[in-house]
Design a protein around this motif. Structure first.
Motif, short mmCIF file in Angstrom:
data_model
loop_
_atom_site.label_atom_id
_atom_site.label_comp_id
_atom_site.label_asym_id
_atom_site.label_seq_id
_atom_site.Cartn_x
_atom_site.Cartn_y
_atom_site.Cartn_z
N ALA A 402 -0.57 -27.56 1.62
CA ALA A 402 -1.41 -27.40 0.43
C ALA A 402 -0.72 -27.91 -0.83
CB ALA A 402 -1.79 -25.93 0.25
N LEU A 403 0.58 -28.15 -0.77
CA LEU A 403 1.29 -28.72 -1.92
C LEU A 403 0.79 -30.13 -2.24
CD1 LEU A 403 4.94 -27.51 -1.23
CD2 LEU A 403 3.29 -26.58 -2.87
N LEU A 404 0.06 -30.74 -1.32
CA LEU A 404 -0.56 -32.04 -1.60
C LEU A 404 -1.47 -31.98 -2.82
CD1 LEU A 404 -1.50 -33.28 1.98
CD2 LEU A 404 0.09 -34.39 0.42
N PHE A 405 -2.04 -30.81 -3.08
CA PHE A 405 -2.93 -30.68 -4.24
C PHE A 405 -2.18 -30.97 -5.55
CE2 PHE A 405 -5.32 -28.00 -1.16
CZ PHE A 405 -6.53 -28.66 -1.23
N LEU A 406 -0.87 -30.79 -5.55
CA LEU A 406 -0.08 -31.13 -6.74
C LEU A 406 -0.20 -32.62 -7.07
CD1 LEU A 406 3.19 -29.08 -6.13
CD2 LEU A 406 1.55 -28.74 -8.00
N PHE A 407 -0.23 -33.45 -6.04
CA PHE A 407 -0.36 -34.89 -6.28
C PHE A 407 -1.71 -35.21 -6.91
CE2 PHE A 407 2.87 -34.67 -2.99
CZ PHE A 407 3.81 -35.60 -3.43
N GLY A 408 -2.76 -34.46 -6.53
CA GLY A 408 -4.06 -34.68 -7.16
C GLY A 408 -4.02 -34.46 -8.65
N LEU A 409 -3.24 -33.47 -9.09
CA LEU A 409 -3.10 -33.21 -10.53
C LEU A 409 -2.44 -34.39 -11.24
CD1 LEU A 409 -1.94 -29.48 -10.39
CD2 LEU A 409 -4.21 -30.33 -11.02
N VAL A 410 -1.50 -35.02 -10.57
CA VAL A 410 -0.83 -36.18 -11.15
C VAL A 410 -1.79 -37.34 -11.29
CG1 VAL A 410 1.00 -37.89 -10.83
CG2 VAL A 410 1.43 -35.48 -10.28
N PHE A 411 -2.56 -37.63 -10.23
CA PHE A 411 -3.46 -38.78 -10.26
C PHE A 411 -4.58 -38.60 -11.29
CE2 PHE A 411 -2.18 -38.91 -5.57
CZ PHE A 411 -1.08 -39.73 -5.85
N ILE A 412 -5.13 -37.39 -11.39
CA ILE A 412 -6.25 -37.17 -12.32
C ILE A 412 -5.77 -37.28 -13.76
CG2 ILE A 412 -6.09 -34.66 -12.58
CD1 ILE A 412 -9.30 -36.74 -12.08
N ALA A 413 -4.48 -37.06 -14.00
CA ALA A 413 -3.94 -37.16 -15.36
C ALA A 413 -4.03 -38.58 -15.91
CB ALA A 413 -2.49 -36.67 -15.38
N PHE A 414 -4.07 -39.57 -15.03
CA PHE A 414 -4.08 -40.96 -15.46
C PHE A 414 -5.46 -41.62 -15.34
CE2 PHE A 414 0.32 -40.11 -14.31
CZ PHE A 414 1.00 -40.64 -15.41
N LEU A 415 -6.45 -40.85 -14.92
CA LEU A 415 -7.81 -41.37 -14.81
C LEU A 415 -8.62 -41.03 -16.06
CD1 LEU A 415 -8.43 -40.58 -11.04
CD2 LEU A 415 -8.83 -42.82 -12.09
N PRO A 416 -9.66 -41.82 -16.38
CA PRO A 416 -10.42 -41.59 -17.61
C PRO A 416 -11.44 -40.46 -17.46
CG PRO A 416 -11.33 -43.47 -16.44
CD PRO A 416 -10.10 -43.05 -15.68
N GLU A 417 -11.80 -39.86 -18.59
CA GLU A 417 -12.89 -38.88 -18.62
C GLU A 417 -14.21 -39.62 -18.79
OE1 GLU A 417 -15.11 -36.24 -18.00
OE2 GLU A 417 -13.11 -35.33 -18.21
N THR A 418 -15.21 -39.28 -17.98
CA THR A 418 -16.50 -39.97 -18.04
C THR A 418 -17.64 -39.06 -18.47
OG1 THR A 418 -16.83 -39.56 -15.67
CG2 THR A 418 -15.82 -41.66 -16.28
N LYS A 419 -17.34 -37.82 -18.82
CA LYS A 419 -18.38 -36.89 -19.24
C LYS A 419 -19.16 -37.44 -20.43
CE LYS A 419 -19.05 -32.34 -21.35
NZ LYS A 419 -18.40 -31.11 -21.90
N GLY A 420 -20.49 -37.40 -20.33
CA GLY A 420 -21.36 -37.80 -21.43
C GLY A 420 -21.41 -39.28 -21.70
N GLN A 421 -20.79 -40.09 -20.84
CA GLN A 421 -20.76 -41.54 -21.07
C GLN A 421 -21.75 -42.24 -20.14
OE1 GLN A 421 -16.75 -43.04 -20.77
NE2 GLN A 421 -15.89 -41.35 -21.91
N PRO A 422 -22.38 -43.31 -20.61
CA PRO A 422 -23.26 -44.10 -19.72
C PRO A 422 -22.44 -44.79 -18.65
CG PRO A 422 -22.94 -45.24 -21.80
CD PRO A 422 -22.29 -43.90 -21.96
N LEU A 423 -23.09 -45.17 -17.56
CA LEU A 423 -22.40 -45.93 -16.53
C LEU A 423 -21.92 -47.26 -17.11
CD1 LEU A 423 -24.82 -45.39 -13.49
CD2 LEU A 423 -22.58 -44.33 -13.84
N PRO A 424 -20.73 -47.71 -16.75
CA PRO A 424 -20.23 -48.98 -17.26
C PRO A 424 -21.18 -50.12 -16.88
CG PRO A 424 -18.46 -47.77 -16.19
CD PRO A 424 -19.74 -47.04 -15.88
N GLU A 425 -21.39 -51.04 -17.80
CA GLU A 425 -22.25 -52.20 -17.53
C GLU A 425 -21.47 -53.28 -16.80
OE1 GLU A 425 -25.47 -52.53 -18.06
OE2 GLU A 425 -25.74 -50.58 -19.01
#
Length: 425
Positions: A402-425
């Motif tokens: 289950a420590l693999l979930f720690l890696f998920g926290l690392v990856f999501i830290a470098f991804l963009p937030e898309t809340k409230g944004q239109p789909l990219p054209e």
């Protein structure tokens, strides 16, 4: 004060129908994948001419499961690409035909190589359908309803698992008939062809690509060399690898946890196995379904990244709690739905989030690359988890993985937030 619009307001009947069609395809997608897990002991014992508990049955079952993971990864990437090149509708038709026809043909399997080839092609359809359907739902529904409806689409996979279990019970003595039922989803093709229309976004991307304003539809070169899309694709793939790796290493271990607990407390193996199947297939599955349903609304309120963080952190907490805290079987049954809620609920986030990371001409390709590239990266966990569980107690082994979930926290830290944004054209 203007009242807040409900997410389901202004959603048209056609848009609901698209989500329904995509969901039915995904239900049967999950059904085809789970049917083999339910029927494989009986099928392989007959083909190998051995008892169902013979070591060769498990060995070949694991080999074919590995082939399924590879086939699903390849199919998801290829059909995701075709979803951009050909369009969502014809590609969805082809993926449904792949997984239903090749599943039905398993009725005629008489040797191991038949099973291996057929499972590989079933997996290609299974992997491809999700990528195309996720892109279609994201493009067809209104922006304010996208997270809810994408999460709802992915959550229906739990129904496919239940249907596979029911078919397995109905044809417990005849695995060939169970697989023959698997051809039924091909009828969905008629509905797709009659009612689904290509999204306007795909048509617009096709026009832009033809005029040279953007790269070609489904261009892997653009996906992997454009810094913005390449970053999203590679980090998204790693994020999916965490969820898919922990699925094999942690989530499905809920059944083993229940059986191990019962055996240690004096319950006979046969009875412990029966009760553990109920604990996993019903009690934990309810929590899993609720976790997937909750991801969309939480992503609207908290944002995509914060919701992923919540699920990963909660998994890090509740997995060891479920492994070590229970002092009674009732306490274990109370924790298993929470265990399933977070560890499998993350998966609905991929249907919500991945289509939002890519532009119109790469949406299906990028979505398929993330989810199915992650599936391929995660496949070694199937074998590593078995190796680890054979060398240490079950609770510590599951908690360690289950420590693999720690890696998920690392990856999501470098991804963009898309809340409230239109789909990219």
């Amino acid at each position: 004060m203007t009242p807040t619009k409900k997410w389901y307001q202004d959603v048209t009947l056609y848009q609901w129908m698209v989500v329904l069609i995509a969901s039915v395809g995904w239900v049967f997608d999950a059904f085809e994948g789970q049917l083999f897990n339910i029927q494989r002991n009986q099928m392989l014992a007959e083909i190998l001419h051995v008892a169902p508990d013979h070591p060769d049955v498990r060995r070949w079952g694991d080999i074919f499961l590995g082939a399924f993971l590879v086939g699903g990864s390849l199919g998801g990437i290829i059909f995701g690409w075709l979803g951009d090149r050909w369009g969502r509708k014809p590609t969805m038709v082809l993926t449904i035909l792949f997984y239903s026809i090749f599943s039905g043909l398993t009725y005629f399997a008489t040797s191991l190589w038949h099973v291996g080839i057929l499972r590989f092609f079933v997996a290609m359809g299974v992997g491809g359908e999700w990528a195309v359907a996720a892109a279609l739902v994201a493009e067809a529904v209104p922006q304010h309803a996208r997270a809810h409806m994408s999460g709802l689409f992915h959550s229906t996979s739990i129904i496919g698992t239940w249907i596979a279990a029911w078919v397995g019970l109905a044809f417990a003595a005849d695995w060939r008939m169970a697989f023959l039922v698997g051809i039924a989803p091909s009828l969905l093709v008629l509905w797709v062809r009659a009612r689904v229309e290509e999204p306007e976004r795909w048509h617009a991307a096709k026009v832009k690509a033809a005029s040279g304003d953007t790269a070609q539809l489904g261009s892997f070169r653009d996906l992997l060399t454009n810094p913005r899309w390449a970053r999203n694709a590679l980090l998204g793939m790693m994020l999916a690898a965490v969820g898919l790796g922990t699925f094999w290493a942690v989530t499905v271990a809920g059944q083993d946890l229940a059986k191990d607990f019962l055996v240690r407390h004096g319950v006979g193996m046969a009875e412990a196995t029966r009760r553990a199947k109920f604990a996993y297939g019903n009690v934990q599955a309810i929590g899993s379904g609720l976790g997937m349903l909750a991801f969309g609304p939480l992503a609207v309120r908290l944002g995509r990244r914060r919701t992923f963080v919540l699920y990963h952190v909660a998994s890090l907490i509740f997995v060891p709690l479920t492994c070590f805290l229970p002092t009674s079987y009732g306490m274990l049954l109370a924790l298993l739905p929470i265990y399933g809620f977070f560890t499998i609920g993350i998966h609905a986030g991929y249907a919500v989030y991945f289509p939002e990371l890519f532009p119109n001409h790469l949406r299906s390709t990028g979505t398929g690359f993330c989810f199915n590239g992650g599936r391929l990266l995660a496949s070694p966990m199937l074998y590593f988890s078995g190796w680890l569980k054979a060398r240490m107690d079950l609770g510590p082994a599951i908690s360690l993985m289950a420590l693999l979930f720690l890696f998920g926290l690392v990856f999501i830290a470098f991804l963009p937030e898309t809340k409230g944004q239109p789909l990219p054209e």
